[in-house]
Structure formats: structure tokens, C-alpha cells
Design a protein around this motif. Structure first.
Motif, PDB file in Angstrom:
ATOM      1  N   ASP A 131     -15.876 -44.099 -24.992  1.00 21.02           N
ATOM      2  CA  ASP A 131     -16.168 -45.379 -24.344  1.00 21.02           C
ATOM      3  C   ASP A 131     -16.442 -45.064 -22.872  1.00 21.02           C
ATOM      4  N   ARG A 132     -17.645 -45.212 -22.451  1.00 22.84           N
ATOM      5  CA  ARG A 132     -18.057 -44.819 -21.098  1.00 22.84           C
ATOM      6  C   ARG A 132     -17.285 -45.567 -20.015  1.00 22.84           C
ATOM      7  N   ARG A 133     -16.871 -46.791 -20.281  1.00 21.42           N
ATOM      8  CA  ARG A 133     -16.123 -47.551 -19.264  1.00 21.42           C
ATOM      9  C   ARG A 133     -14.801 -46.858 -18.946  1.00 21.42           C
ATOM     10  N   TYR A 134     -14.096 -46.410 -19.985  1.00 25.93           N
ATOM     11  CA  TYR A 134     -12.830 -45.718 -19.761  1.00 25.93           C
ATOM     12  C   TYR A 134     -13.048 -44.368 -19.080  1.00 25.93           C
ATOM     13  N   VAL A 185     -12.874 -42.215 -11.650  1.00 22.62           N
ATOM     14  CA  VAL A 185     -12.674 -42.867 -10.346  1.00 22.62           C
ATOM     15  C   VAL A 185     -11.216 -42.739  -9.907  1.00 22.62           C
ATOM     16  N   ILE A 186     -10.282 -42.955 -10.819  1.00 27.40           N
ATOM     17  CA  ILE A 186      -8.855 -42.827 -10.482  1.00 27.40           C
ATOM     18  C   ILE A 186      -8.524 -41.399 -10.080  1.00 27.40           C
ATOM     19  N   PHE A 218      -9.909 -40.809  -6.618  1.00 29.27           N
ATOM     20  CA  PHE A 218      -9.087 -41.536  -5.656  1.00 29.27           C
ATOM     21  C   PHE A 218      -7.787 -40.785  -5.376  1.00 29.27           C
ATOM     22  N   SER A 219      -7.189 -40.202  -6.406  1.00 30.08           N
ATOM     23  CA  SER A 219      -5.952 -39.426  -6.229  1.00 30.08           C
ATOM     24  C   SER A 219      -6.192 -38.202  -5.351  1.00 30.08           C
ATOM     25  N   VAL A 220      -7.297 -37.513  -5.587  1.00 27.47           N
ATOM     26  CA  VAL A 220      -7.631 -36.349  -4.755  1.00 27.47           C
ATOM     27  C   VAL A 220      -7.829 -36.774  -3.308  1.00 27.47           C
ATOM     28  N   ALA A 221      -8.520 -37.885  -3.078  1.00 26.19           N
ATOM     29  CA  ALA A 221      -8.748 -38.381  -1.716  1.00 26.19           C
ATOM     30  C   ALA A 221      -7.438 -38.785  -1.045  1.00 26.19           C
TER      31      ALA A 221
END
Length: 156
Positions: free
Chosen positions: A44-47, A53-54, A57-60
Motif C-alpha cells: 500500500d503506497r500510502r503506508y 516520511v516518519i 523526520f526521525s533522522v532530522a
């Protein structure tokens, strides 16, 4: 007994096939149908996009906490003594605030130091009505701490 009978029947059929010259082609056809189960994974491409993205974001978020480490003004390390000094260990209060990590052990060379459990005075009542005293793991002069207990919970 049955194995012997099967063996005789098998050998007799082979002999009959070899002796019968009137059968030019003894091949036979047997109809067969099969089914096969296969596991098919569907993404499922959305997941997938949400997970990526998560992760980014964690790396950032971690990179933001480390940004500017080169501007501290001196070399730093992950030495346990330097970390203890940074977090205000009572044993290291007498040393200067900017003592490099390789100079910390020299300041403690004449003292016997021990890592262990310190039980604080005071305390609080638990939900079961027991009296609980806060315990901490610290570096302290010899005799100021006791050996940590297995399974003990430590904190402030």
C-alpha cells in the motif's frame, strides 16, 4: 507377504511388456489437473510513504540535536567520566567546568572511587502503603555507596 506379492506382480508386468511384440507403443496418457497456492504481497503506497516520511523526520530530529557540536570550543568524547561531569556528578564538582576528558582521571588518581547505589534520606509512601526511599546509581568516594542490587529500580 504383501510385499512379495507386489514384487511378483511388478516383475510379471515387466516380463509381459517385453514379450508382447504386438504393442509397438506402450505409452499411455493419464489426465491430471493441479492447483498451486502462492503468496502475493501487495504494497500500500500510502503506508510506504508515511513510513518513509516518519523515518526521515526521525533522522532530522536527531541531527538537529547534534548540530553545532564542532563549535563547543574543545574536543569532546563519549567518555563516561566526561559525561558524568557534564551531568553534574557530585564527585566531579571540584574540577573546573572545562577540564578535558583526559585530565579528569588525573584529578581523581589519589582517591578511591566506587560506582554504586546511594539511598537517599527521606522517601515517600507507595500505593501499597510501603515506605520507599529513592535510590540512585552514582560515582562516589569509597564507602559512600553500596553494591547495586539486581533488578533494582533507580531514578530521582
Amino acid at each position: 507377504m504383501l510385499d512379495a506379492l507386489r514384487d511378483i506382480a511388478f516383475r510379471a508386468s515387466i516380463r509381459a511388456a517385453n514379450d508382447n511384440a504386438s504393442l509397438p507403443n506402450a505409452a499411455q496418457e493419464v489426465p491430471y489437473t493441479s492447483t498451486d497456492e502462492r503468496t502475493v504481497y501487495v504494497t500500500d503506497r500510502r503506508y510506504l510513504v508515511a513510513a518513509a516520511v516518519i523515518s526521515l523526520f526521525s533522522v532530522a530530529a536527531v541531527a538537529a540535536t547534534l548540530w553545532g557540536w564542532w563549535e563547543l570550543g574543545r574536543e569532546v568524547s563519549a567518555s563516561p567520566l566526561e559525561i558524568a561531569k557534564a551531568f553534574g556528578a557530585p564527585l566531579l564538582h571540584d574540577m573546573g567546568s572545562n577540564v578535558p576528558w583526559n585530565k579528569i582521571p588525573k584529578g581523581l588518581a589519589r582517591e578511591n572511587i566506587q560506582f554504586g547505589e546511594r539511598v537517599e534520606l527521606g522517601g515517600r509512601r507507595t500505593s501499597f502503603g510501603d515506605w520507599e526511599r529513592p535510590r540512585q546509581l552514582i560515582l562516589e568516594r569509597d564507602g559512600g555507596v553500596k553494591k547495586p542490587t539486581v533488578g533494582g529500580l533507580y531514578g530521582e
